[in-house]
Design an enzyme around this catalytic site. Structure first.
Site, PDB file in Angstrom:
ATOM      1  N   GLY A  31       0.806  -1.218   0.000  1.00  0.00           N
ATOM      2  CA  GLY A  31       0.000   0.000   0.000  1.00  0.00           C
ATOM      3  C   GLY A  31       0.834   1.259   0.000  1.00  0.00           C
ATOM      4  CG  LEU A  33      -1.005   1.584  -3.801  1.00  0.00           C
ATOM      5  CD1 LEU A  33      -2.176   1.153  -4.682  1.00  0.00           C
ATOM      6  CD2 LEU A  33       0.059   0.492  -3.767  1.00  0.00           C
ATOM      7  CG  HIS A  34       5.076   5.027  -4.980  1.00  0.00           C
ATOM      8  ND1 HIS A  34       5.630   4.279  -5.984  1.00  0.00           N
ATOM      9  CD2 HIS A  34       5.557   4.509  -3.830  1.00  0.00           C
ATOM     10  CE1 HIS A  34       6.440   3.376  -5.472  1.00  0.00           C
ATOM     11  NE2 HIS A  34       6.405   3.484  -4.153  1.00  0.00           N
ATOM     12  CG  HIS A  37       3.241   0.651  -5.389  1.00  0.00           C
ATOM     13  ND1 HIS A  37       3.338   1.736  -4.568  1.00  0.00           N
ATOM     14  CD2 HIS A  37       3.902  -0.361  -4.772  1.00  0.00           C
ATOM     15  CE1 HIS A  37       4.029   1.418  -3.483  1.00  0.00           C
ATOM     16  NE2 HIS A  37       4.391   0.146  -3.583  1.00  0.00           N
ATOM     17  CD  GLN A  61       7.455  -7.861   3.950  1.00  0.00           C
ATOM     18  OE1 GLN A  61       6.699  -8.693   3.457  1.00  0.00           O
ATOM     19  NE2 GLN A  61       8.044  -6.929   3.217  1.00  0.00           N
ATOM     20  CE  LYS A 150      12.957   2.137  -3.807  1.00  0.00           C
ATOM     21  NZ  LYS A 150      12.573   1.468  -2.601  1.00  0.00           N
ATOM     22  CG  ASP A 151      11.871  -3.639  -3.065  1.00  0.00           C
ATOM     23  OD1 ASP A 151      12.237  -3.318  -1.932  1.00  0.00           O
ATOM     24  OD2 ASP A 151      10.960  -3.038  -3.674  1.00  0.00           O
ATOM     25  NE  ARG A 188      10.538   1.455   4.016  1.00  0.00           N
ATOM     26  CZ  ARG A 188      10.905   0.768   5.093  1.00  0.00           C
ATOM     27  NH1 ARG A 188      11.682   1.308   5.982  1.00  0.00           N
ATOM     28  NH2 ARG A 188      10.509  -0.467   5.257  1.00  0.00           N
TER      29      ARG A 188
HETATM   30  P1  AMP Z   1       6.100  -2.383  -1.549  1.00  0.00           P
HETATM   31  O1  AMP Z   1       4.694  -1.889  -1.437  1.00  0.00           O
HETATM   32  O2  AMP Z   1       7.114  -1.370  -1.178  1.00  0.00           O
HETATM   33  O3  AMP Z   1       6.307  -3.726  -0.921  1.00  0.00           O
HETATM   34  O4  AMP Z   1       6.337  -2.617  -3.106  1.00  0.00           O
HETATM   35  C1  AMP Z   1       5.483  -3.421  -3.872  1.00  0.00           C
HETATM   36  C2  AMP Z   1       6.114  -3.637  -5.210  1.00  0.00           C
HETATM   37  O5  AMP Z   1       6.312  -2.381  -5.857  1.00  0.00           O
HETATM   38  C3  AMP Z   1       7.488  -4.318  -5.128  1.00  0.00           C
HETATM   39  O6  AMP Z   1       7.589  -5.288  -6.158  1.00  0.00           O
HETATM   40  C4  AMP Z   1       8.429  -3.165  -5.351  1.00  0.00           C
HETATM   41  O7  AMP Z   1       9.673  -3.564  -5.904  1.00  0.00           O
HETATM   42  C5  AMP Z   1       7.648  -2.322  -6.329  1.00  0.00           C
HETATM   43  N1  AMP Z   1       8.126  -0.929  -6.298  1.00  0.00           N
HETATM   44  C6  AMP Z   1       8.270  -0.146  -5.197  1.00  0.00           C
HETATM   45  N2  AMP Z   1       8.789   1.042  -5.549  1.00  0.00           N
HETATM   46  C7  AMP Z   1       8.979   1.007  -6.894  1.00  0.00           C
HETATM   47  C8  AMP Z   1       9.503   1.941  -7.843  1.00  0.00           C
HETATM   48  N3  AMP Z   1       9.946   3.136  -7.487  1.00  0.00           N
HETATM   49  N4  AMP Z   1       9.537   1.559  -9.140  1.00  0.00           N
HETATM   50  C9  AMP Z   1       9.108   0.313  -9.528  1.00  0.00           C
HETATM   51  N5  AMP Z   1       8.608  -0.598  -8.671  1.00  0.00           N
HETATM   52  C10 AMP Z   1       8.545  -0.258  -7.378  1.00  0.00           C
END
Ligand code: AMP
Length: 283
Positions: A31, A33-34, A37, A61, A150-151, A188
């Protein structure tokens, strides 16, 4: 967009879609979201018929419970963003719905992949991440799974897990979406103060510096210089590692690897940001 909170309702809906011959794309998120995502949703919509996004802040995690508490939760705004991205289904389960029983440990050996970088700095993080991705995949049973570069280490571990468990799902790793000044989008980032936000683009600038010298400077020197650049008042780098893009082993010489990536984690106050960049791709 359908908003479903229950596993049974989601599975009933998806089974009907599969019976109609539709393919399922899945984007797991926590969540807040940007555009990063939403780029995954866009890719999923391009490559599959029905796109499912999950929002679940996975407690297993987070090794630091205050980090879990501080994790931003913005469900109304998230729903609006998913609606405008034409996401088909939002799966928004409770912790009890995802883990009706005590969460089962994943018990997989990822070899070296979960040892360095985030693995060394966040004990238990990847075991928890793999556990929830496996659980969500078992629930959604998608044809394709969309995750972000990103990850980087996370994607490498998920790829390894899919292969070890012989799971019939294709992992699609999508490029990092950045702000105009280069800062990698992250949930973040909203917690950064004005001053921290102004300092944060130094992270991607340092990755670009590493890329510009990867073929001319010794790798150890690049890492040392990058750590120096990323450690200023109010900002401290935890690591800056130049590694093989497949094995994540340290690379000492560019001739030893076809895919070289720099990965870093940086603390700005109590906010921890990660970023990475492919420095060299000979494939
Ligand atoms: P998170 O909500 O941070 O767990 O991220 C969910 C998914 O979004 C993961 O697969 C992240 O690698 C991907 N993600 C997060 N930030 C970015 C970004 N800036 N660009 C592309 N994918 C992203």
């Amino acid at each position: 967009m359908l908003l479903l909170k229950k596993v049974a309702a989601l599975q009933k809906y998806l089974q009907a879609q599969i019976d109609y011959g539709q393919s399922i794309g899945f984007v797991p998120t926590m969540g807040a979201l940007h555009q990063g995502h939403l780029s995954l949703i866009k890719n999923s919509k391009r490559e599959t018929d029905i796109s499912v996004c999950s929002i679940f802040v996975n407690p297993t995690q987070f090794n630091d419970s205050s980090d879990l508490d501080k994790y931003p939760r913005t469900i109304s705004a998230d729903i609006e963003k998913l609606e405008s991205s034409e996401c088909d289904v939002l799966f928004f389960p409770s912790v009890d719905e995802v883990y009706p029983n005590e969460p089962e440990p994943i018990n997989l050996d990822f070899g070296y992949l979960d040892q360095p970088m985030e693995g060394a700095n966040r004990p238990g993080h990847f075991a928890g991440m793999a556990q929830v991705v496996k659980r969500l995949l078992d629930i959604v049973k998608p044809h394709k799974l969309f995750m972000g570069q990103k990850d980087y280490q996370q994607a490498a571990i998920v790829r390894n897990m899919l292969s070890q468990l012989e799971m019939d799902v294709k992992l699609v790793v999508c490029p990092i979406v950045r702000e105009n000044d280069g800062l990698a989008m992250s949930s973040r980032n909203v917690r950064l103060s004005k001053t921290q936000r102004e300092m944060a683009p130094l992270i991607s600038k340092t990755l670009i510096y590493a890329k510009s010298v990867i073929e001319t400077a010794p790798i150890g020197e690049i890492e040392k210089e990058a750590m120096k650049r990323l450690t200023i008042t109010g900002m401290k780098s935890e690591y800056f590692e130049i590694v093989d893009g497949i094995t994540l082993e340290p690379v000492s010489d560019v001739s030893n690897s076809n895919l070289i990536v720099a990965c870093t984690a940086v603390n700005l106050g109590d906010i921890r940001l990660i970023d990475n960049m492919i420095l060299l791709n000979k494939n």
